[in-house]
Design a protein around this motif. Structure first.
Motif, PDB file in Angstrom:
ATOM      1  N   MET A 161      28.617  43.417  42.713  1.00 42.83           N
ATOM      2  CA  MET A 161      29.939  42.782  42.826  1.00 42.83           C
ATOM      3  C   MET A 161      30.149  42.191  44.220  1.00 42.83           C
ATOM      4  O   MET A 161      30.678  41.086  44.357  1.00 42.83           O
ATOM      5  CB  MET A 161      31.045  43.809  42.572  1.00 42.83           C
ATOM      6  N   ILE A 162      29.753  42.968  45.253  1.00 44.38           N
ATOM      7  CA  ILE A 162      29.956  42.489  46.628  1.00 44.38           C
ATOM      8  C   ILE A 162      29.196  41.177  46.828  1.00 44.38           C
ATOM      9  O   ILE A 162      29.742  40.195  47.349  1.00 44.38           O
ATOM     10  CB  ILE A 162      29.525  43.566  47.645  1.00 44.38           C
ATOM     11  N   GLY A 163      27.937  41.134  46.347  1.00 44.48           N
ATOM     12  CA  GLY A 163      27.156  39.906  46.444  1.00 44.48           C
ATOM     13  C   GLY A 163      27.825  38.757  45.698  1.00 44.48           C
ATOM     14  O   GLY A 163      27.904  37.623  46.185  1.00 44.48           O
ATOM     15  N   TYR A 164      28.367  39.070  44.524  1.00 46.36           N
ATOM     16  CA  TYR A 164      29.014  38.095  43.656  1.00 46.36           C
ATOM     17  C   TYR A 164      30.251  37.509  44.346  1.00 46.36           C
ATOM     18  O   TYR A 164      30.490  36.303  44.324  1.00 46.36           O
ATOM     19  CB  TYR A 164      29.420  38.841  42.380  1.00 46.36           C
ATOM     20  N   VAL A 174      36.195  36.674  38.524  1.00 44.58           N
ATOM     21  CA  VAL A 174      35.806  37.735  39.457  1.00 44.58           C
ATOM     22  C   VAL A 174      36.898  38.793  39.528  1.00 44.58           C
ATOM     23  O   VAL A 174      36.613  39.994  39.536  1.00 44.58           O
ATOM     24  CB  VAL A 174      35.517  37.133  40.849  1.00 44.58           C
ATOM     25  N   LEU A 175      38.162  38.344  39.532  1.00 44.94           N
ATOM     26  CA  LEU A 175      39.278  39.294  39.582  1.00 44.94           C
ATOM     27  C   LEU A 175      39.236  40.238  38.377  1.00 44.94           C
ATOM     28  O   LEU A 175      39.457  41.441  38.509  1.00 44.94           O
ATOM     29  CB  LEU A 175      40.610  38.533  39.611  1.00 44.94           C
ATOM     30  N   LYS A 176      38.894  39.679  37.206  1.00 44.17           N
ATOM     31  CA  LYS A 176      38.789  40.502  36.003  1.00 44.17           C
ATOM     32  C   LYS A 176      37.705  41.559  36.182  1.00 44.17           C
ATOM     33  O   LYS A 176      37.910  42.737  35.889  1.00 44.17           O
ATOM     34  CB  LYS A 176      38.460  39.611  34.796  1.00 44.17           C
ATOM     35  N   LEU A 180      37.775  45.737  36.247  1.00 45.90           N
ATOM     36  CA  LEU A 180      36.935  46.614  35.419  1.00 45.90           C
ATOM     37  C   LEU A 180      36.249  47.661  36.284  1.00 45.90           C
ATOM     38  O   LEU A 180      36.241  48.850  35.956  1.00 45.90           O
ATOM     39  CB  LEU A 180      35.885  45.795  34.669  1.00 45.90           C
ATOM     40  N   ILE A 181      35.665  47.229  37.403  1.00 50.00           N
ATOM     41  CA  ILE A 181      34.923  48.193  38.224  1.00 50.00           C
ATOM     42  C   ILE A 181      35.881  49.219  38.816  1.00 50.00           C
ATOM     43  O   ILE A 181      35.550  50.402  38.926  1.00 50.00           O
ATOM     44  CB  ILE A 181      34.066  47.493  39.305  1.00 50.00           C
ATOM     45  N   SER A 182      37.098  48.801  39.145  1.00 55.60           N
ATOM     46  CA  SER A 182      38.042  49.777  39.709  1.00 55.60           C
ATOM     47  C   SER A 182      38.454  50.786  38.635  1.00 55.60           C
ATOM     48  O   SER A 182      38.582  51.972  38.911  1.00 55.60           O
ATOM     49  CB  SER A 182      39.258  49.085  40.300  1.00 55.60           C
ATOM     50  N   LEU A 183      38.604  50.290  37.396  1.00 51.27           N
ATOM     51  CA  LEU A 183      38.916  51.206  36.285  1.00 51.27           C
ATOM     52  C   LEU A 183      37.813  52.256  36.145  1.00 51.27           C
ATOM     53  O   LEU A 183      38.080  53.457  36.011  1.00 51.27           O
ATOM     54  CB  LEU A 183      39.016  50.378  35.002  1.00 51.27           C
TER      55      LEU A 183
END
Lengths: 206, 132
Positions: A161-164, A174-176, A180-183
């Motif tokens: 994600m950080i690379g993305y 990306v916000l979506k 998801l990753i925070s969930l």
């Protein structure tokens, strides 16, 4: 038979589904995945609860666990959950650099947590108390290592994600994915509450 | 059209079409500090074990459930953002499965444990069977 107009019913359902935007659909789908993952953890908790006293002459939880160490693990994971939340807040404001900063903090805290956990496993195994020692230890290692495996996958996902984010910036897509990753990350913290309470705190009670 | 409108509104409750509210810093801070406090309280309760085992288990279970609910609300945003009603329904069905699975396993296995012969009686029984 009881419904005179099945067509109307279907049309309504379709309207209902169309009302969701894609983001809501994805997040709801991911939520369903997380809830089924909870069932996986619940079955491992059930195995642990059943086998917790079957030490077969080996050490019990009270002899094995060091509570201050586990408390440190817990607080590190809790902080990483918090910093992950801060990353989502920055993402909502489209502050790209803040998002990257908070995800890096989350990643580092998650990596510290994983290191602490693996170090604990290493300590037990070095003392001869691996998963082969007793039913209690088999179930302990299965439950805690499954959580550790989820953390590992979360860390890989976060690195990607950080690379993305660096490459694409904060777009709607990306916000979506950030949501998801925070969930996922908050969910792992929720599972840890129960591991901390049931495995460690109940384990050392006299 | 009137009929369908009526039904549609009824289903609408499930979707709750209002725009997702952005999560706020305040929510995360409330969630984080109360989680830390609850964790520390549970830890201190165990290190200064001040009550019997079962009382402690109940206290710790209540602390864990409180933290679970707090994190659901303040971290996982169950009651806001994106189809909250549907998320709640899936959560409740998950909890039902979990209660049956965990509660049932513990109940059945403890029951079986209680019915087991102890090792000595088992040996005697096996010897008596051999002698037949």
């Amino acid at each position: 038979m009881s419904n005179p107009m099945p067509g109307v019913e279907i049309a309504n359902t379709n309207k209902l589904i169309a009302k969701y935007d894609n983001e809501t659909k994805t997040i709801f789908g991911f939520w369903v995945y997380i809830m089924t993952d909870c069932v996986l953890f619940a079955s491992l908790f059930a195995v642990f609860a059943v086998l917790r006293n079957n030490t077969f002459g080996g050490p019990s939880g009270a002899q094995l666990f060091s509570l201050p160490y586990v408390l440190a693990e817990t607080l590190v994971l809790l902080s990483s959950s918090f910093s992950c939340g801060l990353a989502v807040l920055s993402a909502q404001k489209r502050h790209k650099n803040h998002v990257i900063f908070w995800f890096l903090i989350t990643f580092i805290l998650g990596a510290i947590f994983l290191t602490l956990e693996l170090n604990e496993f290493h300590k037990f195994i070095a003392m001869g108390d691996s998963w082969r020692r007793s039913g209690f230890l088999s179930s302990y290692f299965t439950l805690v290592a499954t959580h550790g495996l989820h953390i590992t996958i979360g860390l890989i996902w976060m690195a990607v994600m950080i690379g993305y984010i660096i490459k694409r910036g904060i777009t709607d897509g990306v916000l979506k994915r950030i949501r998801l990753i925070s969930l996922f990350w908050h969910f792992l913290d929720v599972v840890w509450i129960f591991i901390f309470t049931i495995v460690y705190l109940f384990g050392v009670l006299k | 059209m009137n009929v369908s409108n009526n039904k549609h509104e009824h289903l609408d409750v499930l979707v709750s079409s209002h725009q997702p509210e952005p999560s706020t810093l305040k929510n995360y801070i409330i969630g984080f500090t109360s989680s830390v406090i609850l964790t520390m309280f549970a830890y201190l309760a165990v290190t200064h074990q001040f009550a019997g085992k079962w009382v402690m288990i109940i206290i710790l279970a209540i602390l864990a459930m409180t933290q679970f609910i707090i994190q659901l609300i303040y971290f996982l945003h169950i009651n806001q953002e994106f189809a909250p009603r549907l998320k709640l329904i899936v959560l409740l069905s998950m909890l039902t499965v979990v209660v049956i699975l965990v509660g049932g396993s513990i109940w059945i296995m403890n029951n079986l444990n209680g019915r087991m012969m102890d090792t000595k009686a088992m040996e005697q029984y096996m010897n008596s069977q051999n002698s037949l």
